[in-house]
Design a protein around this motif. Structure first.
Motif, mmCIF file in Angstrom:
data_model
loop_
_atom_site.group_PDB
_atom_site.id
_atom_site.type_symbol
_atom_site.label_atom_id
_atom_site.label_comp_id
_atom_site.label_asym_id
_atom_site.label_seq_id
_atom_site.Cartn_x
_atom_site.Cartn_y
_atom_site.Cartn_z
ATOM 1 N N ILE A 1 0.870 -1.043 -0.138
ATOM 2 C CA ILE A 1 0.194 -0.038 -0.082
ATOM 3 C C ILE A 1 0.794 1.286 -0.170
ATOM 4 O O ILE A 1 0.468 2.196 0.394
ATOM 5 C CB ILE A 1 -0.998 -0.078 1.186
ATOM 6 C CG1 ILE A 1 -0.301 -0.235 2.625
ATOM 7 C CG2 ILE A 1 -2.187 -0.952 1.059
ATOM 8 C CD1 ILE A 1 -1.125 -0.249 3.712
ATOM 9 N N GLY A 2 1.988 1.084 -0.796
ATOM 10 C CA GLY A 2 2.822 2.390 -0.569
ATOM 11 C C GLY A 2 3.701 2.567 0.503
ATOM 12 O O GLY A 2 4.293 3.826 0.520
ATOM 13 N N GLY A 3 3.949 2.078 1.279
ATOM 14 C CA GLY A 3 4.870 1.877 2.445
ATOM 15 C C GLY A 3 6.256 2.332 1.869
ATOM 16 O O GLY A 3 6.689 1.400 1.286
ATOM 17 N N LYS A 4 6.978 3.271 2.585
ATOM 18 C CA LYS A 4 8.366 3.215 2.386
ATOM 19 C C LYS A 4 9.291 3.123 3.773
ATOM 20 O O LYS A 4 8.776 3.784 4.804
ATOM 21 C CB LYS A 4 8.416 4.657 1.639
ATOM 22 C CG LYS A 4 7.876 4.887 0.525
ATOM 23 C CD LYS A 4 8.216 6.146 -0.010
ATOM 24 C CE LYS A 4 7.384 6.409 -1.438
ATOM 25 N NZ LYS A 4 7.704 7.774 -1.980
ATOM 26 N N GLU A 5 10.210 2.410 3.617
ATOM 27 C CA GLU A 5 11.159 2.179 4.721
ATOM 28 C C GLU A 5 11.893 3.566 5.402
ATOM 29 O O GLU A 5 11.963 4.204 4.672
ATOM 30 C CB GLU A 5 12.222 1.334 4.356
ATOM 31 C CG GLU A 5 13.074 0.875 5.514
ATOM 32 C CD GLU A 5 14.321 -0.177 5.240
ATOM 33 O OE1 GLU A 5 14.777 -0.651 6.245
ATOM 34 O OE2 GLU A 5 14.266 -0.527 4.070
ATOM 35 N N ALA A 6 11.916 3.471 6.569
ATOM 36 C CA ALA A 6 12.279 4.767 7.467
ATOM 37 C C ALA A 6 13.408 4.085 8.624
ATOM 38 O O ALA A 6 13.234 2.784 8.763
ATOM 39 C CB ALA A 6 11.129 5.413 8.120
ATOM 40 N N ALA A 7 14.150 5.084 8.969
ATOM 41 C CA ALA A 7 15.469 4.605 9.756
ATOM 42 C C ALA A 7 14.935 4.665 11.387
ATOM 43 O O ALA A 7 15.666 5.568 12.169
ATOM 44 C CB ALA A 7 16.645 5.249 9.540
ATOM 45 N N TYR A 8 14.040 4.048 11.855
ATOM 46 C CA TYR A 8 13.843 3.875 13.065
ATOM 47 C C TYR A 8 13.616 2.329 13.630
ATOM 48 O O TYR A 8 13.113 1.592 12.814
ATOM 49 C CB TYR A 8 12.349 4.482 13.392
ATOM 50 C CG TYR A 8 12.346 6.130 12.960
ATOM 51 C CD1 TYR A 8 12.907 6.988 13.633
ATOM 52 C CD2 TYR A 8 11.592 6.333 11.705
ATOM 53 C CE1 TYR A 8 13.007 8.327 13.237
ATOM 54 C CE2 TYR A 8 11.523 7.643 11.348
ATOM 55 C CZ TYR A 8 12.187 8.690 12.028
ATOM 56 O OH TYR A 8 12.274 9.995 11.362
ATOM 57 N N GLY A 9 13.690 2.136 15.008
ATOM 58 C CA GLY A 9 13.689 1.009 15.651
ATOM 59 C C GLY A 9 14.267 -0.180 14.741
ATOM 60 O O GLY A 9 15.456 0.017 14.151
ATOM 61 N N ASP A 10 13.670 -1.453 14.909
ATOM 62 C CA ASP A 10 13.975 -2.730 14.183
ATOM 63 C C ASP A 10 13.662 -2.496 12.737
ATOM 64 O O ASP A 10 14.004 -3.274 12.060
ATOM 65 C CB ASP A 10 13.757 -3.882 14.946
ATOM 66 C CG ASP A 10 14.582 -4.039 16.241
ATOM 67 O OD1 ASP A 10 15.489 -3.672 16.302
ATOM 68 O OD2 ASP A 10 13.794 -4.480 17.057
ATOM 69 N N ALA A 11 12.464 -1.841 12.608
ATOM 70 C CA ALA A 11 11.912 -1.695 11.253
ATOM 71 C C ALA A 11 11.002 -0.522 11.318
ATOM 72 O O ALA A 11 10.169 -0.402 12.290
ATOM 73 C CB ALA A 11 11.037 -3.070 10.861
ATOM 74 N N ALA A 12 10.707 0.423 10.281
ATOM 75 C CA ALA A 12 9.775 1.241 10.326
ATOM 76 C C ALA A 12 9.327 1.557 9.001
ATOM 77 O O ALA A 12 10.176 1.552 7.922
ATOM 78 C CB ALA A 12 10.222 2.505 11.024
ATOM 79 N N VAL A 13 8.485 1.989 8.623
ATOM 80 C CA VAL A 13 7.703 2.450 7.516
ATOM 81 C C VAL A 13 6.883 3.704 7.466
ATOM 82 O O VAL A 13 6.335 4.060 8.560
ATOM 83 C CB VAL A 13 6.749 1.498 6.683
ATOM 84 C CG1 VAL A 13 7.514 0.214 6.314
ATOM 85 C CG2 VAL A 13 5.654 0.922 7.756
ATOM 86 N N ILE A 14 6.695 4.501 6.477
ATOM 87 C CA ILE A 14 5.968 5.708 6.414
ATOM 88 C C ILE A 14 4.994 5.238 5.347
ATOM 89 O O ILE A 14 5.359 5.087 4.185
ATOM 90 C CB ILE A 14 6.748 6.901 6.045
ATOM 91 C CG1 ILE A 14 7.754 7.141 6.889
ATOM 92 C CG2 ILE A 14 5.931 8.196 5.880
ATOM 93 C CD1 ILE A 14 8.701 8.338 6.752
ATOM 94 N N ILE A 15 3.703 5.648 5.709
ATOM 95 C CA ILE A 15 2.546 5.311 4.999
ATOM 96 C C ILE A 15 1.649 6.391 4.777
ATOM 97 O O ILE A 15 1.158 6.994 5.737
ATOM 98 C CB ILE A 15 1.645 4.054 5.129
ATOM 99 C CG1 ILE A 15 2.672 2.768 5.518
ATOM 100 C CG2 ILE A 15 0.700 3.788 4.268
ATOM 101 C CD1 ILE A 15 1.935 1.409 5.934
ATOM 102 N N ASP A 16 1.309 6.722 3.363
ATOM 103 C CA ASP A 16 0.561 8.048 2.995
ATOM 104 C C ASP A 16 -1.019 7.515 3.461
ATOM 105 O O ASP A 16 -1.452 7.054 2.081
ATOM 106 C CB ASP A 16 0.898 8.654 1.998
ATOM 107 C CG ASP A 16 2.238 9.525 1.960
ATOM 108 O OD1 ASP A 16 2.616 9.725 3.008
ATOM 109 O OD2 ASP A 16 2.457 9.983 0.892
ATOM 110 N N VAL A 17 -1.617 7.471 4.315
ATOM 111 C CA VAL A 17 -2.956 6.636 4.513
ATOM 112 C C VAL A 17 -3.950 7.775 3.692
ATOM 113 O O VAL A 17 -4.682 7.332 3.031
ATOM 114 C CB VAL A 17 -3.352 6.960 5.937
ATOM 115 C CG1 VAL A 17 -4.723 6.445 6.097
ATOM 116 C CG2 VAL A 17 -2.612 5.995 6.690
#
Length: 202
Positions: A129-145
Motif C-alpha cells: 500500500i505504498g509504504g516506504k522504509e524509514a530508519a527507526y527501531g528494528d523496522a519502520a515504514v511511512i505510509i500516506d494513509v
C-alpha cells in the motif's frame, strides 16, 4: 455504536465545501463529479455533492460507516497545510492523552503483536500500500494513509528479555487536518489493513 448522527454531520460539512477546494486540498483526482480514492488499497469513488460512496469495481465493498466518516472528514478539510517533517505522538495531539488508552489497544498493541516476531515483514506488507522504509527501531515504514497524512509505524522486535513494542507517529501538521479522535480511527484502519494484507501474503 450509532454512527448515523456523525455521518450526517460529516455529509453536511462535505456538501458545504466547494468542489474545486476539495480537489485542491485533498490531493485526490476527479472523474466527473467523483473523487477517486485509494484508501489503504481499497479503490473507491466519492460523489460530490451527495457524499455517496461508490466502489470502483464489483469486488470492492462499500466501506463501513466509520470509515466513510473518516474519509468525508478528510475531504472536507479544505485548509492549507504543509508537512513539517517533525514527528509527534498521538498524545501530542489536542486531547490525545484522553484517548491514548483506546488508541494503544486498537492500533499500537495489535501492530506489535502482528509483526513483533518478524519486524522486517512489516516492510514487505506495507509496500503493498505504498509504504516506504524509514530508519527507526528494528523496522519502520511511512505510509500516506491520505495524500496529506503520512503515518510512521515503528517496531521493536521481541527477544528473550523484552516483548515486542511499537509506536505510531504523525507529522506535526496532522492536528490542522483532522480532529484527534479521527487519528485513532485512522490508525486502527491502517493496522487492520496491514493485518488483512499479511494474511493474504502468507
Amino acid at each position: 455504536m450509532n454512527y448515523v448522527p456523525a455521518l450526517e454531520l460529516a455529509l453536511k460539512k462535505f456538501r458545504a465545501c466547494f468542489l474545486e477546494d476539495i480537489k485542491q486540498y485533498s490531493g485526490y483526482s476527479l472523474k466527473g463529479n467523483r473523487f477517486q480514492i485509494d484508501f489503504l488499497g481499497q479503490q473507491l469513488e466519492v460523489e460530490y455533492p451527495s457524499g455517496k460512496f461508490l466502489p470502483q469495481s464489483s469486488s470492492t465493498e462499500e466501506p463501513p460507516v466509520f470509515m466513510q466518516i473518516l474519509i468525508l472528514h478528510y475531504l472536507a478539510a479544505t485548509t492549507e497545510t504543509i508537512r513539517s517533517g517533525r514527528l509527534i505522538s498521538f498524545k501530542d495531539l489536542s486531547g490525545g492523552n484522553i484517548y491514548i488508552e483506546p488508541f494503544n489497544k486498537r492500533a499500537v498493541l495489535p501492530l506489535a503483536r502482528l509483526f513483533g516476531d518478524a519486524p522486517r515483514r512489516l516492510l514487505e506488507v506495507a509496500a503493498l500500500i505504498g509504504g516506504k522504509e524509514a530508519a527507526y527501531g528494528d523496522a519502520a515504514v511511512i505510509i500516506d494513509v491520505f495524500p496529506r497524512i503520512p503515518v510512521t509505524l515503528i517496531l521493536w522486535g521481541s527477544d528473550e528479555e523484552f516483548a515486542a513494542s511499537a509506536n505510531i507517529l504523525f507529522d506535526a501538521s496532522a492536528a490542522r487536518i483532522l480532529p484527534t479522535e479521527d487519528y485513532a480511527v485512522l490508525a486502527s484502519c491502517l493496522v487492520a489493513a496491514l493485518k488483512r494484507l499479511a494474511a493474504k501474503k502468507s
